[in-house]
Design an enzyme around this catalytic site. Sequence first.
Site, PDB file in Angstrom:
ATOM      1  N   LYS A 156      -1.002   5.059   4.573  1.00  0.00           N
ATOM      2  CA  LYS A 156      -2.032   4.068   5.400  1.00  0.00           C
ATOM      3  C   LYS A 156      -1.718   3.975   6.674  1.00  0.00           C
ATOM      4  CE  LYS A 156      -4.087  -0.357   4.749  1.00  0.00           C
ATOM      5  NZ  LYS A 156      -5.650   0.100   5.091  1.00  0.00           N
TER       6      LYS A 156
ATOM      7  N   HIS B  28       0.982  -1.412  -0.064  1.00  0.00           N
ATOM      8  CA  HIS B  28      -0.061   0.072   0.081  1.00  0.00           C
ATOM      9  C   HIS B  28       0.861   1.439   0.118  1.00  0.00           C
ATOM     10  CE1 HIS B  28      -3.275  -2.650   1.044  1.00  0.00           C
ATOM     11  NE2 HIS B  28      -4.059  -1.577   0.708  1.00  0.00           N
TER      12      HIS B  28
HETATM   13  N1  NAI Z   1     -13.078  -1.083   1.644  1.00  0.00           N
HETATM   14  C1  NAI Z   1     -12.136  -0.487   0.777  1.00  0.00           C
HETATM   15  O1  NAI Z   1     -12.418  -0.891  -0.334  1.00  0.00           O
HETATM   16  C2  NAI Z   1     -11.288   0.654   1.296  1.00  0.00           C
HETATM   17  C3  NAI Z   1     -10.996   1.095   2.314  1.00  0.00           C
HETATM   18  N2  NAI Z   1     -10.492   2.185   2.691  1.00  0.00           N
HETATM   19  C4  NAI Z   1     -10.271   2.434   4.212  1.00  0.00           C
HETATM   20  O2  NAI Z   1     -10.732   3.751   4.340  1.00  0.00           O
HETATM   21  C5  NAI Z   1     -10.357   4.317   5.575  1.00  0.00           C
HETATM   22  C6  NAI Z   1      -9.954   5.707   5.040  1.00  0.00           C
HETATM   23  O3  NAI Z   1      -8.860   5.433   3.969  1.00  0.00           O
HETATM   24  P1  NAI Z   1      -8.352   6.930   3.410  1.00  0.00           P
HETATM   25  O4  NAI Z   1      -9.417   7.612   2.782  1.00  0.00           O
HETATM   26  O5  NAI Z   1      -6.976   6.531   2.523  1.00  0.00           O
HETATM   27  O6  NAI Z   1      -8.035   7.597   4.652  1.00  0.00           O
HETATM   28  P2  NAI Z   1      -7.670   9.401   4.592  1.00  0.00           P
HETATM   29  O7  NAI Z   1      -6.872   9.407   5.800  1.00  0.00           O
HETATM   30  O8  NAI Z   1      -7.255   9.841   3.406  1.00  0.00           O
HETATM   31  O9  NAI Z   1      -9.327   9.717   5.195  1.00  0.00           O
HETATM   32  C7  NAI Z   1      -9.812   9.559   6.279  1.00  0.00           C
HETATM   33  C8  NAI Z   1     -10.914  10.812   6.432  1.00  0.00           C
HETATM   34  O10 NAI Z   1     -11.476  10.637   7.555  1.00  0.00           O
HETATM   35  C9  NAI Z   1     -11.751  11.666   8.329  1.00  0.00           C
HETATM   36  N3  NAI Z   1     -12.455  11.632   9.539  1.00  0.00           N
HETATM   37  C10 NAI Z   1     -11.570  11.141  10.669  1.00  0.00           C
HETATM   38  N4  NAI Z   1     -12.596  10.980  11.665  1.00  0.00           N
HETATM   39  C11 NAI Z   1     -13.817  11.399  11.299  1.00  0.00           C
HETATM   40  C12 NAI Z   1     -15.064  11.461  11.813  1.00  0.00           C
HETATM   41  N5  NAI Z   1     -15.140  11.152  13.163  1.00  0.00           N
HETATM   42  N6  NAI Z   1     -15.725  11.869  11.063  1.00  0.00           N
HETATM   43  C13 NAI Z   1     -15.613  12.335   9.873  1.00  0.00           C
HETATM   44  N7  NAI Z   1     -14.614  12.248   9.027  1.00  0.00           N
HETATM   45  C14 NAI Z   1     -13.510  11.723   9.865  1.00  0.00           C
HETATM   46  C15 NAI Z   1     -10.230  12.301   8.147  1.00  0.00           C
HETATM   47  O11 NAI Z   1     -10.025  13.663   8.565  1.00  0.00           O
HETATM   48  C16 NAI Z   1      -9.836  12.061   6.780  1.00  0.00           C
HETATM   49  O12 NAI Z   1     -10.289  13.331   5.891  1.00  0.00           O
HETATM   50  C17 NAI Z   1      -9.196   3.491   5.931  1.00  0.00           C
HETATM   51  O13 NAI Z   1      -9.715   2.530   6.940  1.00  0.00           O
HETATM   52  C18 NAI Z   1      -8.919   2.789   4.568  1.00  0.00           C
HETATM   53  O14 NAI Z   1      -8.267   1.381   4.933  1.00  0.00           O
HETATM   54  C19 NAI Z   1      -9.777   2.699   1.799  1.00  0.00           C
HETATM   55  C20 NAI Z   1      -9.789   2.327   0.312  1.00  0.00           C
HETATM   56  C21 NAI Z   1     -10.730   1.277   0.075  1.00  0.00           C
HETATM   57  O1  LIG Z   2      -6.128   2.125   3.108  1.00  0.00           O
HETATM   58  C1  LIG Z   2      -6.272   1.957   1.993  1.00  0.00           C
HETATM   59  O2  LIG Z   2      -5.776   2.615   0.989  1.00  0.00           O
HETATM   60  C2  LIG Z   2      -6.927   0.488   1.397  1.00  0.00           C
HETATM   61  N1  LIG Z   2      -7.541   0.013   2.523  1.00  0.00           N
HETATM   62  C3  LIG Z   2      -8.344  -1.235   2.537  1.00  0.00           C
HETATM   63  C4  LIG Z   2      -7.591  -2.148   3.335  1.00  0.00           C
HETATM   64  O3  LIG Z   2      -7.018  -2.098   4.340  1.00  0.00           O
HETATM   65  O4  LIG Z   2      -7.686  -3.324   2.918  1.00  0.00           O
HETATM   66  C5  LIG Z   2      -8.792  -1.734   1.151  1.00  0.00           C
HETATM   67  C6  LIG Z   2      -7.743  -1.306  -0.101  1.00  0.00           C
HETATM   68  O5  LIG Z   2      -6.392  -2.229   0.422  1.00  0.00           O
HETATM   69  C7  LIG Z   2      -7.222   0.163   0.180  1.00  0.00           C
END
Ligand code: NAI
Ligand SMILES: O=C(O)C1=N[C@H](C(=O)O)C[C@H](O)C1
Length: 250
Positions: free
Chosen positions: A139, A135
Amino acid sequence: MSKLRVAVLGAKGRIGSEAVRAVEAADDLELVAALGRGDRLETLADTGAQAVVELTTPASVMGNLDFCLRHGIHAVVGTTGWTDERLAQLTAWLDNAPETGVLIAPNFSIGAVLTMKFAEQAARYFESAEVVELHHPNKVDAPSGTATRTAQLIAAARAKAGSAPQPDATATALDGARGADVDGVPVHAIRLRGLLAHQEVLLGGEGETLTIRHDSLHHSSFMPGILLGVRRVVSTPGLTFGLEHFLDLN
Ligand SMILES: NC(=O)C1=CN([C@@H]2O[C@H](COP(=O)(O)OP(=O)(O)OC[C@H]3O[C@@H](n4cnc5c(N)ncnc54)[C@H](O)[C@@H]3O)[C@@H](O)[C@H]2O)C=CC1
Ligand SMILES: O=C(O)C1=N[C@H](C(=O)O)C[C@H](O)C1
């Protein structure tokens, strides 16, 4: 036909900002709120949100879901950090909100969902199985939710098939050299500038190996899964774990 009223939590984040655009572009959905850290959750109730897309952090997700379930708001959750204890807490909240649906998707991309499915199917035929996830370096958690889920599925398939423990003669190792142990499956996490989200499942048997690899090259890879999740979760009460349940893959 009236549009489904959707809010995004984590709206300024890497995936949240992409989700905001995807919801806005969908003809059958109306974006009623795009909330970031520090914004009032009451906005969800004030705007009549029917479903939220939760894309924040492992530290924030439980508080947000507690609020949603107390207000009968369905949730599609991509945020990671799902321990057994957290799932038990969520199930207890859902017991008090029996008409509300929550989808937790370790990964929304079709390729990643298929990777998990293929790994689960292949696991029983190989002596060895290890997972490598790669990643971007911003992350905050390791291993990824996807890798953890993949390893759990492999371990469950091996247990069901009565597989022997994996061969591994390692007698001495630096801490971490053999990765994290997820139900007996080693999981290795790489953090590298230039990457987004990638995974390899390595399977080994006598005289052969099988590698299943998936690459998310852009956050757009997650959007069809998020939109599908939103459309389905509002008519699927209770907890659904994994997008595969909405994809006819089981
Ligand atoms: N299931 C999937 O397919 C995917 C899951 N993810 C997951 O999604 C999550 C976010 O990933 P990213 O966008 O890369 O992180 P990021 O750090 O870019 O975004 C997270 C956002 O949430 C905000 N935040 C934190 N606490 C909050 C609250 N209480 N209320 C509203 N906003 C809040 C932060 O300020 C930040 O802007 C991670 O856990 C990641 O692993 C990411 C990509 C794909
Ligand atoms: O943080 C990310 O970027 C992602 N988070 C998810 C995970 O932890 O599996 C999904 C994807 O890998 C991107």
